[in-house]
Enzyme design. Structure first.
Site, short mmCIF file in Angstrom:
data_model
loop_
_atom_site.label_atom_id
_atom_site.label_comp_id
_atom_site.label_asym_id
_atom_site.label_seq_id
_atom_site.Cartn_x
_atom_site.Cartn_y
_atom_site.Cartn_z
N HIS A 494 98.09 17.60 132.86
CA HIS A 494 98.12 17.44 134.32
C HIS A 494 98.98 18.51 134.97
O HIS A 494 98.54 19.20 135.90
CB HIS A 494 98.65 16.04 134.67
CG HIS A 494 98.81 15.82 136.14
ND1 HIS A 494 97.86 15.17 136.89
CD2 HIS A 494 99.80 16.15 137.01
CE1 HIS A 494 98.25 15.12 138.16
NE2 HIS A 494 99.43 15.72 138.25
N GLU A 495 100.20 18.64 134.51
CA GLU A 495 101.10 19.61 135.14
C GLU A 495 100.63 21.03 134.94
O GLU A 495 100.82 21.89 135.82
CB GLU A 495 102.54 19.43 134.63
CG GLU A 495 103.17 18.10 135.01
CD GLU A 495 103.17 17.85 136.51
OE1 GLU A 495 103.23 18.82 137.30
OE2 GLU A 495 103.09 16.67 136.91
N HIS A 498 98.34 22.03 137.68
CA HIS A 498 99.06 22.59 138.83
C HIS A 498 99.42 24.05 138.56
O HIS A 498 99.31 24.91 139.44
CB HIS A 498 100.35 21.81 139.09
CG HIS A 498 100.16 20.47 139.72
ND1 HIS A 498 99.45 20.28 140.88
CD2 HIS A 498 100.62 19.24 139.36
CE1 HIS A 498 99.47 18.99 141.21
NE2 HIS A 498 100.18 18.35 140.30
#
Length: 731
Positions: A494-495, A498
């Site tokens: 997920h990170e 980003h």
């Protein structure tokens, strides 16, 4: 999650700064742009004492630059107004991104003191720019002349002008002098309180760690986690015992494995008790924040803060946010109740007559999964070693999709010894930027996981991206592997989603770089990137035993994938409870916010009951007193963003599957049409360009096991309106 770097956009500060603050000694590391690759801040030279003078000098310098733009006698143009603004404030930007990254990831009392002093000055600085009538008049002139056809703006420049005018209006540039004066007061105080809340939550979380002195009470805790707990105890000054450190969310990962029920209860109560009294009581702070934000929204013409936030997001209105949350809640709660039944039955086998409590849920859910799926987190952990997950999972997927390669740069250092620096190369071998990975928890790091930019990509400034990922994984003793829970694997992907949004940015203006998109859109690309953690070929690549190198058994991988919906009722309910709680606080008018700290818990319970998500065994993912996202971290009235973004994410996952999955051609299309465009276009237009249509909610409902309930008679309007309403508001 990607938090905003606390007050950005520098401004004119009147008498708050004196001109002597404009001078910065040449030996200060921020005095000139870094000469390191990609402008990486030179952390070999930066010390705590460098930040304050650099930030003050940066504000003073930027004040002079903006004053020159505002007072320019020449007719406003893109070059002397919009681009001049984009080029201004570089010293302040260099210092601010490094400073706020460090206060989040490796704070100290000295840095806390600087932040408490500087934060309101930055808020005043921002007000001075956004409330400058001369500057706004230049923007209005550009807008009216472009509308009249005197010149044609490039699409990204037109969007920049639109967004800049909107930001000025939302900052209060059209208010009268008295209202603007009060607005400045509110912004300064709010910024101070945000700093205080975040600092107190970190201190409360550190203080609430549970010390266990009887090893029998740790039964069930894996050896690597037990070693990490022993290490934490020694680092905190305990000669013996094991320290169970807390993560930011309500549910602590140790609850899934500890067999001793009293230890689980003790750990849970420590988690939910943070901020409720004692030396780090956050209740008065959060009440004042809610009240002042409500007053600010009222000054700006909104009924409450939630309406103010939603109006500038893809949601478009607080009503649209309320509709999706309340539409999903009944089905999620029904699923959670169904999931509770077998857990209760197992609990009664162990303790006849006992009632399922919040500290029991994760433990018995793991028991059910082990029984029904013959698989649990404890079995998988030896196959989920951090370095292999990173290299053969996270980075491997980025290579397959976008052709990126990564080389660790041991010659470059981060802001802490735990930080690893990677140079990122594009498919053609050219340097793309830097990726910093900071995965281990420490006492000086705030909870949660997030991404920051240290350098924004911009062709106007000729700068390439430098991005940081922060997680909070327990650090093992020296020489031992870092073994992950499956949720931590998902968080890494997920990170890094980003990070990809920042790394693959291809825009002209720095204010449009990468993740500079609405809060309820920014989680979309990162959530899309989670799908590669579930891709069978990717799982087989990284799920190898840390000691033997043997792959995770094929049947386990199949079981893992087949059980993806297990526990969705719980996860959706705990998330929705937090999102609805956030909305409840910020749908209040200034006179409706409680004034007594003792009213925080009763308000919370009433809000959860009114929303129908008050399950005793499923507490909110965050309770108010430690809800850092919405009282300190930039998600106030915006925690709904994750589920809102997931509508786009789930539909885009279908697009990936239909387009061929983990292939370069598909990744390049996603990069070109969405990731690379950052905030240079209406984000919903970028999404439509990718999908070829409006997003649908059905894939989200199917993913979370809510489709049948949501489609029942009287369940609501159907999905297409969810994303459509936001796009209209953006235009």
């Amino acid at each position: 999650m990607t938090p905003p770097l606390t007050p950005a956009a520098p401004e004119n500060m009147g008498e708050d700064l004196c001109m002597s603050d404009a001078h910065l000694d040449a030996d200060n590391p921020f005095a000139a742009p870094s000469t390191l690759p990609y402008g990486l801040p030179d952390y070999t030279r930066i010390r705590s004492e460098h930040y304050r003078p650099a930030l003050l000098a940066g504000m003073a310098e930027h004040r002079a630059q903006v004053e020159a733009i505002s007072a320019d006698p020449a007719e406003p143009s893109v070059e002397n107004t919009l681009e001049a603004l984009e080029r201004s404030g570089r010293l302040l930007q260099r210092a601010a991104v490094a400073f706020f990254n460090q206060t989040s990831a490796d704070g100290t009392p000295e840095l806390d003191a600087v932040e408490e002093e500087i934060a309101p000055l930055l808020a005043a600085h921002q007000d001075a720019i956004r409330l400058d009538a001369r500057l706004f008049a230049r923007l209005e002139s550009l807008h009216s002349r472009a509308q009249a056809g005197e010149f044609e703006l490039a699409p990204d420049t037109a969007w920049l002008l639109h967004r800049t005018r909107t930001q000025f209006e939302r900052a209060g540039v059209r208010l009268d002098e008295a209202a603007q004066a009060r607005l400045r007061e509110l912004n300064g105080r709010i910024t101070t309180l945000e700093t205080v809340f975040g600092r107190e939550v970190l201190a409360a979380t550190n203080d609430a760690a549970v010390l266990v002195t009887d090893e029998d009470e740790l039964d069930g805790l894996p050896d690597d986690a037990r070693d990490a707990a022993a290490r934490a105890a020694r680092e905190r000054g305990h000669d013996e015992g094991w320290l169970l450190e807390l993560q930011l969310p309500t549910g602590q990962p140790q609850l899934a494995v500890l067999t001793d029920r009293s230890t689980r209860e003790r750990l849970f109560r420590a988690s939910v008790g943070r901020g409720l009294g004692g030396a780090h009581d956050t209740r008065a702070t959060l009440l004042e924040l809610a009240r002042l934000r409500a007053e600010r929204a009222s000054l700006l013409g909104y009924p409450h803060h939630a309406a103010f936030i939603a109006a500038d997001a893809t949601a478009g209105s607080a009503e649209a946010v309320e509709e999706i949350l309340t539409r999903l809640a009944p089905a999620a709660v029904a699923n959670a109740r169904a999931e509770a039944a077998p857990l209760q039955a197992l609990l009664e086998q162990d303790e006849p007559g006992a009632t399922l409590e919040p500290w029991d849920w994760a433990f018995y859910a793991e028991r059910v999964r082990a029984h029904e799926r013959a698989l649990d987190d404890a079995s998988m952990r030896p196959y989920l070693e951090l370095d292999r997950v990173l290299a053969d999972g996270v980075l491997h997927a980025a290579n397959a999709l976008y052709g990126l390669t990564f080389a660790e740069r041991h010659d470059l250092v981060g802001y802490h010894p735990d930080v690893r620096v990677f140079e990122v190369f594009d498919a053609d071998g050219s340097g793309l930027g830097l990726f910093l990975a900071d995965y281990w928890t420490r006492e000086s790091k705030r909870g949660g996981a997030w991404m920051n930019n240290l350098v924004d990509q911009s062709t106007l400034l000729g700068e390439a991206p430098v991005v940081v990922n922060n997680l909070n994984i327990r650090k093992p003793p020296d020489g031992k592997p870092t073994l992950l829970a499956w949720d931590e694997v998902i968080t890494m992907f997920h990170e890094f989603g980003h990070a990809l949004h920042g790394l693959l940015s291809a825009v002209r203006y720095p204010s449009q770089s990468g993740t500079e998109v609405p809060r309820d859109f920014v989680e979309y690309p990162s959530q899309v990137n989670e799908i590669w953690a579930w891709e069978p070929n990717v799982v087989r690549a990284f799920a190898l035993h840390h000691d033997s190198g043997e792959p995770m058994p094929v049947e386990w991988v199949r079981t893992l994938l087949a059980g993806r919906q297990d526990g969705e009722g719980f996860r959706t309910t705990e998330y929705l409870a937090a999102a609805l709680l956030d909305q409840a606080w910020y749908r209040l008018g200034p006179d409706e916010v409680p004034t007594d700290p003792e009213q925080v818990e009763p308000f919370e319970l009433a809000a959860l009951a009114a929303a129908g998500v008050d399950l005793a065994s499923v507490p909110p993912r965050y309770r108010s007193a430690y809800f850092n996202h919405v009282f300190s971290g930039g998600y106030s009235a915006g925690y709904y963003s994750y589920i809102w973004s997931e509508v786009l994410d789930a539909d885009t996952v279908e697009w990936f599957r239909e387009s061929g999955g983990l292939r370069r051609e598909v990744g390049d299309a996603f990069r070109t049409r969405l990731l690379g465009r950052g905030g240079s276009v209406d984000p919903m237009e970028a999404c439509r360009d990718l999908l070829g249509r409006d997003p649908r909610i059905e894939p989200l409902l199917a993913r979370r096991g809510l489709l049948a309930a949501a489609q029942a008679p009287g369940a609501g309007s159907g999905a297409g309106s969810v994303a459509g309403s936001g796009a209209g508001a953006e235009r």
